[in-house]
Write a protein that holds these residues in place. Sequence first.
Motif, PDB file in Angstrom:
ATOM      1  N   GLN A  59       0.811  -1.221   0.000  1.00 31.69           N
ATOM      2  CA  GLN A  59       0.000   0.000   0.000  1.00 31.69           C
ATOM      3  C   GLN A  59       0.843   1.269   0.000  1.00 31.69           C
ATOM      4  OE1 GLN A  59      -0.685  -2.617   1.946  1.00 31.69           O
ATOM      5  NE2 GLN A  59      -2.863  -3.059   1.775  1.00 31.69           N
ATOM      6  N   PHE A  60       2.015   1.206   0.667  1.00 34.10           N
ATOM      7  CA  PHE A  60       2.820   2.429   0.805  1.00 34.10           C
ATOM      8  C   PHE A  60       4.227   2.175   0.309  1.00 34.10           C
ATOM      9  CE2 PHE A  60       0.111   1.998   4.701  1.00 34.10           C
ATOM     10  CZ  PHE A  60      -0.941   2.755   4.208  1.00 34.10           C
ATOM     11  N   THR A 110      -3.849   9.345   5.448  1.00 35.78           N
ATOM     12  CA  THR A 110      -4.404   9.939   4.230  1.00 35.78           C
ATOM     13  C   THR A 110      -4.979   8.900   3.276  1.00 35.78           C
ATOM     14  OG1 THR A 110      -2.182   9.893   3.266  1.00 35.78           O
ATOM     15  CG2 THR A 110      -2.924  11.988   4.194  1.00 35.78           C
ATOM     16  N   ARG A 111      -4.866   7.620   3.615  1.00 32.27           N
ATOM     17  CA  ARG A 111      -5.226   6.615   2.617  1.00 32.27           C
ATOM     18  C   ARG A 111      -6.133   5.485   3.099  1.00 32.27           C
ATOM     19  NH1 ARG A 111      -3.643   6.084  -2.397  1.00 32.27           N
ATOM     20  NH2 ARG A 111      -4.133   3.993  -3.066  1.00 32.27           N
ATOM     21  N   ALA A 112      -6.041   5.127   4.393  1.00 31.46           N
ATOM     22  CA  ALA A 112      -6.690   3.889   4.849  1.00 31.46           C
ATOM     23  C   ALA A 112      -8.153   4.126   5.227  1.00 31.46           C
ATOM     24  CB  ALA A 112      -5.907   3.291   6.011  1.00 31.46           C
ATOM     25  N   HIS A 113      -8.942   4.610   4.269  1.00 37.24           N
ATOM     26  CA  HIS A 113     -10.324   4.957   4.605  1.00 37.24           C
ATOM     27  C   HIS A 113     -11.257   3.755   4.625  1.00 37.24           C
ATOM     28  CE1 HIS A 113      -8.832   8.939   4.511  1.00 37.24           C
ATOM     29  NE2 HIS A 113      -8.453   8.813   3.254  1.00 37.24           N
ATOM     30  N   GLN A 114     -10.691   2.552   4.483  1.00 30.52           N
ATOM     31  CA  GLN A 114     -11.499   1.359   4.764  1.00 30.52           C
ATOM     32  C   GLN A 114     -11.737   1.232   6.264  1.00 30.52           C
ATOM     33  OE1 GLN A 114      -8.376   1.456   3.583  1.00 30.52           O
ATOM     34  NE2 GLN A 114      -7.270  -0.439   3.900  1.00 30.52           N
ATOM     35  N   LEU A 264     -14.523  12.974   6.333  1.00 27.64           N
ATOM     36  CA  LEU A 264     -14.384  12.446   4.984  1.00 27.64           C
ATOM     37  C   LEU A 264     -15.341  11.278   4.742  1.00 27.64           C
ATOM     38  CD1 LEU A 264     -12.597  12.869   2.465  1.00 27.64           C
ATOM     39  CD2 LEU A 264     -11.256  10.936   3.260  1.00 27.64           C
ATOM     40  N   LEU A 265     -15.534  10.438   5.772  1.00 31.62           N
ATOM     41  CA  LEU A 265     -16.361   9.246   5.585  1.00 31.62           C
ATOM     42  C   LEU A 265     -17.851   9.559   5.524  1.00 31.62           C
ATOM     43  CD1 LEU A 265     -14.684   6.492   7.794  1.00 31.62           C
ATOM     44  CD2 LEU A 265     -14.294   7.069   5.423  1.00 31.62           C
TER      45      LEU A 265
ATOM     46  N   ARG B  30      -1.736   5.640  -8.025  1.00 33.86           N
ATOM     47  CA  ARG B  30      -1.552   6.629  -6.961  1.00 33.86           C
ATOM     48  C   ARG B  30      -0.908   7.882  -7.513  1.00 33.86           C
ATOM     49  NH1 ARG B  30      -0.130   2.232  -3.267  1.00 33.86           N
ATOM     50  NH2 ARG B  30       2.074   2.439  -3.767  1.00 33.86           N
ATOM     51  N   ALA B  61     -11.215   2.324  -1.134  1.00 30.16           N
ATOM     52  CA  ALA B  61     -11.202   3.247   0.006  1.00 30.16           C
ATOM     53  C   ALA B  61     -10.958   4.678  -0.441  1.00 30.16           C
ATOM     54  CB  ALA B  61     -10.134   2.822   1.019  1.00 30.16           C
ATOM     55  N   GLN B  62     -10.382   4.856  -1.637  1.00 33.33           N
ATOM     56  CA  GLN B  62     -10.076   6.214  -2.103  1.00 33.33           C
ATOM     57  C   GLN B  62     -11.310   6.923  -2.657  1.00 33.33           C
ATOM     58  OE1 GLN B  62      -7.201   6.815  -0.894  1.00 33.33           O
ATOM     59  NE2 GLN B  62      -7.007   4.607  -0.556  1.00 33.33           N
ATOM     60  N   PHE B  64     -13.841   7.873  -1.088  1.00 27.87           N
ATOM     61  CA  PHE B  64     -14.433   8.832  -0.151  1.00 27.87           C
ATOM     62  C   PHE B  64     -14.077  10.275  -0.491  1.00 27.87           C
ATOM     63  CE2 PHE B  64     -14.784   5.002   2.440  1.00 27.87           C
ATOM     64  CZ  PHE B  64     -16.099   5.130   2.854  1.00 27.87           C
ATOM     65  N   HIS B  68     -16.905  13.054  -0.902  1.00 25.74           N
ATOM     66  CA  HIS B  68     -16.863  14.217  -0.027  1.00 25.74           C
ATOM     67  C   HIS B  68     -16.889  15.503  -0.859  1.00 25.74           C
ATOM     68  CE1 HIS B  68     -16.019  16.288   3.684  1.00 25.74           C
ATOM     69  NE2 HIS B  68     -14.939  16.859   3.177  1.00 25.74           N
TER      70      HIS B  68
END
Lengths: 303, 352
Positions: A59-60, A110-114, A264-265, B30, B61-62, B64, B68
Motif C-alpha cells: 500500500q505504501f 491519508t489513505r486507509a479509509h477502509q 471524509l467518511l 496513486r 477506500a479512495q 471517499f 466528499h
Amino acid sequence: MRQSSSRRGWLRRRSARAGGIYRLGPFAARVETPLRGLRNLITWCYGEPLPPSAQPIVQFVVRIDHGPLYRRLIAPQAVFHADTQTPFAPFPRDHAFPLLEWGLNWCIATRAHQYLMLHAGVLERDGHALILPALPGSGKSTLTAALALSGWRLFSDEFGLLDWRTGSLQPLPRPIPLKNRSIDIIRERVPVQDDLGPTFPKTRKGDVAHLRPPPESRRRQYEMARPAWIIFPRYRAGHPLRITPLNQSLAFTRLSQNAFNYHLLGATGFDALKGLIEGCHCWSAEYGDLASILSALEQLPEP
Amino acid sequence: MSILLTVLRDPDALPRLTRQDWNLLLRESRSQQLCARLSWIIETRGQVSACPEAAWIDLAAQRFFAEHKQAQVRLELRKLRKALAPKGVPILLLKGAAYAHAGLRVARGRDFADLDIMVPTDQLEAAETALEAGGWLMETKDRYDQRYYRRWMHELPPMHHRTRSFEVDIHHALLPLTGRLRPNPALLWAASRVLPDSPCRVLCDEDMLLHSAAQVFQDGEIAGELGALLDLHQLMEELGQREGFWQRLVPRAEALQLGRPLYYALRFCTKLLDTPVPAEVLRAAQAQAPGRVSKGLMDRLVPRVLEPRYPTRRPAHVAAWFLYMRSHWLRMPPGLLALHLLRKALRTGKAG
C-alpha cells in the motif's frame, strides 16, 4: 572465503537500498533508504523484511533520502518521499527514524479509509479492546506503553482502526514514541532494555524515544477484537484517581472531533461511530500517577 | 506500455496480472490520482473478483475523497443558486459538476479541484455583484492578475465564500478571449439543456465533449493530464451510445471552431486508450488535422507526457516544457505573450 562473504555483504547492502517490504498490521510498506543508521533502526523495530516469496500487495512505498548534495556536508538532512509526494520539510539526518514513523503515520491517515481512524491508543485483553482517545495532555502514549508492558496486547498507540463494515478493531503494532519525562517512567518498567530505542533529542515534540511493539503483539497482528471500553484519560499532576461515566452523546462528539477521517467518511463514519459508542462502556479518567490508573484498569467490568 | 494504460484500455486484462503487476498498477494509479476512478471502472466491468483483496480494498477506500467533494459541490451550488436566482442569472454547469449532475459514469470517483459554472456574458457584472454581496471573495487582489483575468481570460478571477474554502470559477466563455479559437457562447447557451431535477443547465452532449477536448488540447498544458484524457474516453464511451451523437459531433465542432481540439482528442484517445470511435468520424475529423510538422511533433510529445512514467521511467521534462510553451502560444498573441511571461518571470524572481 573472505571475498565471498564481502560479496554477500555487498548484495545485502544493495537489496536494502532497493528497499525491503515490512508488514504493518493490515498494510505492507516498502521502505527504501540509503541511510545505514536508519536501516539498522528499521531492523531493530520491524525485524527482517518479508521474503520475496511473500509477494504482498504494497500500500505504501516510501523513501528516506539524503537532502541535496551540499547538505550532505553541512547539517545533513533526511527527506521523506511517499511515491511521487514529498509532504514534509526535511528533518535533520539524526532524526531520520522519527521522520519515517511520522511519514508512515501520514501515509496511513491519508489513505486507509477502509477504516474509521480514531486518534487513540488501543489495547486488548481476553478478546475485548480498550480505546484510549488522545486528547492533548492525556498522557495517552505513556499509558498505552505501560499497559502494553503489563499484560495487555498492544493494538496501536496512534490509530484506532475501526473496520466500519464489521465494527471490529484492527491491530497496527508500531513503535510507541515516548516524549520527555515519559521516557524515564517507561524505562523503569521495560524488562529488556533493548526494547527501548535511542533517544532523539530536541525533535519537534521534544526528546523522543521509541518503545518497540512486544513480539506477542506483532505475532498476533491479524487478530481483530471487538471494542468494549472507551476511556478518555487525562493526566493531572498530584490529583487522585477519579473515574466518571461519560454520557454517550458527549463521547460521540469528542471521538468524532478526534478521528482522522470522520468528516471524509460522511454517513459511513457517523454510523460506525454510533455503533462503536453504543457497544462500549464510556468513562473519563483523571489520574495523577500511573500505578493508580493501571490497577483501576485491571478491574474493568465485563463488557 | 504502462500497466495502468493497459488496464484502462481493457479492464478484462485484470485476471492476467501478476502480483508484481498489481503493485506497479497501484503505484501508477496513486501517482496519477486515479485510484477511485479505477475502482469504479473495475466494478462497472464486473472484474472485482479478479483483484487481490488488499488491492481492491485500497482502491475502493479512495472513493471517499470524490464523494466528499461532490457533497461540497452540491452545497456550494445551492448557495450560488440562492445568490444568483433573485437577479435572474441562470447557471450552466461545466465539467465535473455537470458530469455529476447529469449522472454520467465519468463522474464516478472523479475528484474536483473546483466548481466551474458559466453565466451569460451580458449578465456577468450582475452575477459578480450578487456574489460579492453574498460573501464570495476574489482570491487575488493583485491589479495585474485582475486585469489579466478581466481583459484576456474567459473567466473571472477564482472566488471562494468567506466561510468556505471551496473554489468557484465563473466562466463567460469556454476559451480565453485572446486565444486563437473563440467558440461563440451564444451557440452553447442555445443548445444547452435543463436537468430534470435541478434548476441548473448543462451543455448538450456534443458541446460537453468538445469543451473537455478544448480544455486539454487548446487551453491545457497536457502534461500529467491522464485523468482529463480519461474524461474524454469515458464521455465518448457513454455519450457515443446515444442516438445521433457521432453524426452531430464533427459538424458541431466546426460550428464552434473546435475542430482541431476534437481531432487531437479523437487521435490520442484512440491511440492511448483504444476508445471506440466510428471510422467515418475519424475520417471526417482528419480534415481538421494540423500540418505535417505540428502533427509529427504532437504525436511524439503528447504520449510522452500522458503515459504514466513513474516509477519505471524518468519524467519527460523536455516534452512537458514544449507543450507548456505551446499552451501559452495558443492562449495569446506573441507580443502579449512575451509581456505576460516577462511579467511572470519578474514576479517569480521577486517572490524568491
